[in-house]
Enzyme design. Structure first.
Site, short mmCIF file in Angstrom:
data_model
loop_
_atom_site.label_atom_id
_atom_site.label_comp_id
_atom_site.label_asym_id
_atom_site.label_seq_id
_atom_site.Cartn_x
_atom_site.Cartn_y
_atom_site.Cartn_z
N HIS A 33 -2.09 -5.46 1.51
CA HIS A 33 -3.39 -6.13 1.33
C HIS A 33 -3.15 -7.60 1.02
O HIS A 33 -2.19 -7.94 0.33
CB HIS A 33 -4.14 -5.49 0.15
CG HIS A 33 -5.29 -6.31 -0.35
ND1 HIS A 33 -6.51 -6.34 0.27
CD2 HIS A 33 -5.38 -7.19 -1.39
CE1 HIS A 33 -7.32 -7.17 -0.38
NE2 HIS A 33 -6.65 -7.70 -1.39
N LYS B 235 0.83 -1.22 0.00
CA LYS B 235 0.00 0.00 0.00
C LYS B 235 0.86 1.27 0.00
O LYS B 235 2.07 1.22 0.29
CB LYS B 235 -0.94 -0.05 1.21
CG LYS B 235 -1.94 -1.21 1.13
CD LYS B 235 -2.95 -1.16 2.28
CE LYS B 235 -3.96 -2.28 2.17
NZ LYS B 235 -4.99 -2.21 3.26
N TYR C 77 -12.37 -1.47 -3.94
CA TYR C 77 -12.87 -1.65 -2.56
C TYR C 77 -14.39 -1.49 -2.47
O TYR C 77 -14.92 -1.24 -1.39
CB TYR C 77 -12.16 -0.69 -1.61
CG TYR C 77 -10.80 -1.18 -1.16
CD1 TYR C 77 -10.67 -2.31 -0.33
CD2 TYR C 77 -9.63 -0.54 -1.55
CE1 TYR C 77 -9.43 -2.77 0.09
CE2 TYR C 77 -8.37 -0.99 -1.12
CZ TYR C 77 -8.29 -2.11 -0.30
OH TYR C 77 -7.06 -2.57 0.12
N ASN D 141 -2.10 0.31 6.66
CA ASN D 141 -1.57 -0.95 7.20
C ASN D 141 -0.69 -1.74 6.24
O ASN D 141 -0.62 -2.96 6.30
CB ASN D 141 -2.71 -1.79 7.78
CG ASN D 141 -3.75 -2.16 6.74
OD1 ASN D 141 -3.60 -1.83 5.58
ND2 ASN D 141 -4.76 -2.88 7.16
N GLU E 59 -9.76 -10.07 -7.71
CA GLU E 59 -8.77 -9.00 -7.54
C GLU E 59 -7.63 -9.13 -8.54
O GLU E 59 -7.14 -8.12 -9.08
CB GLU E 59 -8.26 -9.03 -6.10
CG GLU E 59 -9.36 -8.64 -5.10
CD GLU E 59 -9.00 -8.90 -3.66
OE1 GLU E 59 -9.86 -8.63 -2.79
OE2 GLU E 59 -7.87 -9.36 -3.37
P1 ATP Z 1 -7.07 -5.91 3.27
O1 ATP Z 1 -8.39 -6.22 2.60
O2 ATP Z 1 -6.50 -4.58 2.87
O3 ATP Z 1 -6.08 -7.03 3.16
P2 ATP Z 1 -8.17 -6.74 5.76
O4 ATP Z 1 -8.81 -7.83 4.97
O5 ATP Z 1 -7.28 -7.12 6.88
O6 ATP Z 1 -7.35 -5.77 4.82
P3 ATP Z 1 -10.69 -5.38 5.64
O7 ATP Z 1 -11.75 -5.53 6.68
O8 ATP Z 1 -10.87 -6.07 4.33
O9 ATP Z 1 -9.29 -5.76 6.30
O10 ATP Z 1 -10.52 -3.82 5.41
C1 ATP Z 1 -9.91 -3.34 4.22
C2 ATP Z 1 -9.00 -2.20 4.55
O11 ATP Z 1 -9.78 -1.10 5.01
C3 ATP Z 1 -8.01 -2.45 5.69
O12 ATP Z 1 -6.86 -3.10 5.29
C4 ATP Z 1 -7.70 -1.04 6.14
O13 ATP Z 1 -6.77 -0.41 5.26
C5 ATP Z 1 -9.06 -0.37 5.99
N1 ATP Z 1 -9.79 -0.43 7.26
C6 ATP Z 1 -10.39 -1.49 7.82
N2 ATP Z 1 -10.96 -1.18 8.99
C7 ATP Z 1 -10.71 0.15 9.18
C8 ATP Z 1 -11.04 1.09 10.19
N3 ATP Z 1 -11.74 0.73 11.27
N4 ATP Z 1 -10.59 2.36 10.03
C9 ATP Z 1 -9.89 2.74 8.95
N5 ATP Z 1 -9.56 1.90 7.94
C10 ATP Z 1 -9.96 0.63 8.05
MG MG Z 2 -9.93 -7.51 3.21
#
Ligand code: ATP
Ligand code: MG
Length: 138
Positions: A116, A10, A50, A113, A127
């Site tokens: 992904h 990211k 997303y 974070n 994806e």
């Molecule tokens: P990713 O899909 O990016 O691998 P993930 O599967 O661990 O992450 P998801 O629940 O799919 O988490 O959320 C997608 C992304 O949205 C997260 O990686 C983060 O960047 C963002 N995100 C998730 N929860 C929050 C939150 N509470 N506040 C801000 N951003 C968030």
């Molecule tokens: Mg996710």
């Protein structure tokens, strides 16, 4: 595609100069790179990627963050790729990520974070197809 997953390094991680270390960590964890590109998503592209999170309160923040700078997108191959890669990246919130995971090592917050990883075989295919044509996979 049970042996494939999709990842993005990211914008926070690319901006901080962690791209090389994260790619090495992925290779050292036993994944092969099947496709890879360095791209800067538009807000529209990030919004489409997303779209599943459209109703979540952080959607706007997520779209603006993911279009704020370049990313590395890649398709990775390994047995049990989806679940093994989720273990390598760690919990969504780096504060809760296990020691030695990519998010523990390189991520600053739940929003920014570092990386992904697909959450299912079905989404890994969706994806991967979003970013790569058949001619870009080896
Ligand atoms: P990713 O899909 O990016 O691998 P993930 O599967 O661990 O992450 P998801 O629940 O799919 O988490 O959320 C997608 C992304 O949205 C997260 O990686 C983060 O960047 C963002 N995100 C998730 N929860 C929050 C939150 N509470 N506040 C801000 N951003 C968030
Ligand atoms: Mg996710």
């Amino acid at each position: 595609m049970s042996n494939m997953t999709f990842t993005m390094i990211k914008p926070d991680a690319t901006a901080k100069g962690h791209t090389g270390n994260i790619l090495q960590h992925i290779l050292d964890s036993g994944f092969k790179i099947k496709a890879m590109k360095w791209v800067h998503l538009t807000a529209q592209q990030a919004g489409l990627f997303y779209e599943v999170h459209k109703e979540r309160p952080f959607y706007g923040e997520l779209v603006s963050f993911m279009s704020s700078g370049p990313i590395v997108a890649a398709i990775l191959e390994k047995d049990n790729a989806v679940s093994d890669f989720r273990a390598v990246i760690g919990a969504t919130n780096p504060a809760q990520a296990a020691e030695g995971t990519i998010r523990k090592l390189y991520a600053a917050s739940i929003g920014e974070n570092a990386i992904h990883g697909s959450d299912s075989n079905e989404n890994a295919k969706i994806e991967s197809d979003f970013f790569f044509s058949a001619f870009e996979r080896f």
